[in-house]
Design an enzyme around this catalytic site. Structure first.
Site, PDB file in Angstrom:
ATOM      1  N   GLU A   1       0.828  -1.222   0.000  1.00 44.40           N
ATOM      2  CA  GLU A   1       0.000   0.000   0.000  1.00 44.40           C
ATOM      3  C   GLU A   1       0.856   1.263   0.000  1.00 44.40           C
ATOM      4  OE1 GLU A   1      -2.949  -0.398   3.128  1.00 44.40           O
ATOM      5  OE2 GLU A   1      -4.171  -1.667   1.831  1.00 44.40           O
ATOM      6  N   GLU A   6      -5.454  -8.517  -1.205  1.00 42.69           N
ATOM      7  CA  GLU A   6      -6.187  -8.283   0.042  1.00 42.69           C
ATOM      8  C   GLU A   6      -7.623  -7.949  -0.305  1.00 42.69           C
ATOM      9  OE1 GLU A   6      -4.725  -5.518   2.970  1.00 42.69           O
ATOM     10  OE2 GLU A   6      -2.638  -5.996   2.512  1.00 42.69           O
TER      11      GLU A   6
HETATM   12  C1  BG6 Z   1      -4.526  -2.952   4.619  1.00 41.75           C
HETATM   13  C2  BG6 Z   1      -3.226  -3.465   5.150  1.00 41.75           C
HETATM   14  O1  BG6 Z   1      -4.521  -1.582   4.814  1.00 41.75           O
HETATM   15  O2  BG6 Z   1      -5.717  -3.335   5.225  1.00 41.75           O
HETATM   16  C3  BG6 Z   1      -3.322  -4.581   6.157  1.00 41.75           C
HETATM   17  O3  BG6 Z   1      -2.336  -3.795   4.110  1.00 41.75           O
HETATM   18  C4  BG6 Z   1      -4.529  -4.358   7.041  1.00 41.75           C
HETATM   19  O4  BG6 Z   1      -2.117  -4.633   6.864  1.00 41.75           O
HETATM   20  C5  BG6 Z   1      -5.781  -4.405   6.160  1.00 41.75           C
HETATM   21  O5  BG6 Z   1      -4.645  -5.232   8.105  1.00 41.75           O
HETATM   22  C6  BG6 Z   1      -7.078  -4.283   6.914  1.00 41.75           C
HETATM   23  O6  BG6 Z   1      -7.057  -3.165   7.737  1.00 41.75           O
HETATM   24  P1  BG6 Z   1      -7.369  -3.265   9.295  1.00 41.75           P
HETATM   25  O7  BG6 Z   1      -7.106  -1.909   9.811  1.00 41.75           O
HETATM   26  O8  BG6 Z   1      -8.793  -3.656   9.375  1.00 41.75           O
HETATM   27  O9  BG6 Z   1      -6.456  -4.290   9.823  1.00 41.75           O
END
Ligand code: BG6
Length: 475
Positions: free
Chosen positions: A173, A372
């Site tokens: 990111e 993701e």
């Molecule tokens: C992304 C990141 O921003 O979102 C992860 O690459 C992160 O590391 C994921 O865990 C989800 O966000 P959060 O804040 O719900 O863990």
């Protein structure tokens, strides 16, 4: 869908491994973040302060449990698994000349285990976990010295794992460093902390350029070592929609997309786009970038584009009253009345994934990996043997279907899909355990209390069947 489509899950070292000091590991930026909640931001402390709760110190103990956890991933049929290498296990302070053998050995063992269980390791080099020493001593990515330290780290791990790992990403990111509304992300992504009178934009752009140069240098080194390495960039891809058909809204949405496209334009085309050069001039931003570095950017372009996708944002050119869409990539973000939001204010938008994949593929013509995607939710674990997470199944089903449509009906080339947090881990944004993404429940609370035992949720079987049917069975 491709025959070699990668199905799996994704985690990051700092959110899962725990054992923050084991095997000579150094302190990372994640280790100085306290726990927070949706309402209360995580605190960035100066070093470790006794008595505070630092959830990344314990993670879910993946450092010790990875064999057992990977067995569960195997049961779901994963053929790909994304994680990161904790930079501080390899270079505890970041600026040492020699790597830490114990850290290197840990990832040898982890990758061997993945390969043995039929999973392609998909590895991120820097995922919100740079050595804290580099922040203290050099001001994080604002310093050009950090480029050399990162490149050294990259070279060491490329060489060490070149027969085990084919898919790499340089920065997780990368665009999150550019977040004028939320200094938390500038810290975790770039180790940036600002002085009072400082021009933040100047610092963010300089740090971004340093990271982009470092990424391009790493790509060049990797390709020289093994030409069939697949090296990608990785973006938090939140498409921005106009609130209305008012041309002012449409133009605003287009302009806001530039804070994402800037990174991709450099990663993929190796050039700084004109809209950024004009902005720098207008805002009197001067970037230290040598002719040699400009050439490096041109040569070190990426093979594929990886994204995280959780939500879309909507912007309005008319000032609106404060609304519920709490994840705001800019102050112009308003609620999209057609979408609902998660308990953390992220507006769910599966169709936006299809839209995003099309925009990206036909703009860059590079294969895309969705590394993701998932829903952070509270799970009712009154009976841990029966955790019914239909909301998660619905979220993932709709997103996977949208991806399938982008592939089958729009012709987008998608390499793989690794859902976020296939096993519950510590949330990056809030530090909570109770913001859960997993198919596997981990019995642990926000303070690290609990048996840490793993339990399969209802979504576990659902994902296994989805992978088995290559998502054809979802229609
Ligand atoms: C992304 C990141 O921003 O979102 C992860 O690459 C992160 O590391 C994921 O865990 C989800 O966000 P959060 O804040 O719900 O863990």
């Amino acid at each position: 869908m491709r025959k070699d489509f990668l199905w799996g899950g994704a985690i990051a070292a700092h959110q899962a491994e725990g054992e923050w000091k084991a095997g000579g590991k150094g302190v990372s930026v994640a280790d100085v973040l306290t726990s927070g909640t949706h309402e209360k931001k995580r605190e960035i402390t100066k070093g470790i302060i006794e008595g505070k709760n630092y959830p990344n110190h314990f993670g879910i103990d993946f450092y010790n449990t990875y064999q057992e956890d990977i067995k569960l991933f195997e049961e779901m049929g994963f053929n790909g698994f994304r994680t990161s290498i904790a930079w501080t296990r390899i270079f505890p302070e970041g600026d040492e000349a020699e790597p830490n053998e114990e850290g290197l050995q840990f990832y040898d063992d982890l990758f061997d285990e993945l390969i043995e269980k039929g999973m392609e390791p998909i590895i991120t080099l820097s995922h919100f976990e740079m050595p804290y020493h580099l922040v203290e001593a050099y001001g994080g990515w604002r310093s050009k010295k950090v480029i050399d330290y990162f490149v050294n780290f990259a070279e060491v791990v490329f060489k060490r794992y070149k027969h085990k790992v084919k898919y790499w990403m340089t920065f997780n990111e990368i665009n999150n460093i550019f977040n004028p509304n939320d200094e938390f992300f500038s810290f975790v992504t770039g180790g940036l902390q600002y002085q009072e009178q400082e021009n933040k934009q100047q610092v963010m752009y300089q740090a971004s350029m340093n990271q982009l140069v470092a990424s391009a240098k790493a790509v060049e080194i990797a390709k020289a070592l093994r030409p069939d390495f697949e090296i990608g960039c990785m973006l938090a891809f939140i498409p921005v929609y106009p609130y209305s058909s008012n041309p002012a809204d449409v133009l605003l949405a287009q302009q806001e997309m530039r804070s994402r496209y800037f990174y991709l334009d450099v990663h993929v085309h190796g050039e700084i786009p004109n809209y950024t050069k004009i902005l720098w001039e207008k805002e009197k931003i001067t970037i230290d970038l040598s002719e040699e570095e400009i050439q490096v950017l041109k040569k070190g372009t990426v093979d594929y584009v990886a994204i995280s996708y959780y939500m879309s944002n909507t912007v309005s050119s008319q000032k609106q009253e404060e609304q519920g869409a709490s994840y705001k990539s800019s102050e112009n973000v308003v609620d999209n009345p057609y979408l609902t939001a998660s308990d953390w204010g992220w507006q769910n938008d599966p169709t936006g994934l299809r839209y995003a994949l099309n925009e990206l593929y036909y703009r860059y013509r590079k294969p895309i990996m969705i590394v993701e995607n998932g829903l952070g939710a509270f799970d009712d674990a009154t009976n841990k043997e029966v955790i019914v997470d239909d909301y998660r199944i619905e979220y993932l089903r709709n997103h996977i279907l949208a991806m399938k449509q982008a592939v089958d009906e729009d012709g987008v080339d998608v390499l793989g899909y690794t859902s976020w947090g296939p096993i519950d881990i510590v949330s990056a944004g809030t530090g909570e355990m109770k913001k859960r993404y997993g198919f596997i429940y981990v019995d642990q609370d926000d303070y690290g209390n609990g048996s840490k035992k793993r339990y399969k949720k209802k979504s576990f079987d659902w994902y296994r069947e989805t992978i088995k049917g290559n998502a054809e069975n979802l229609i």
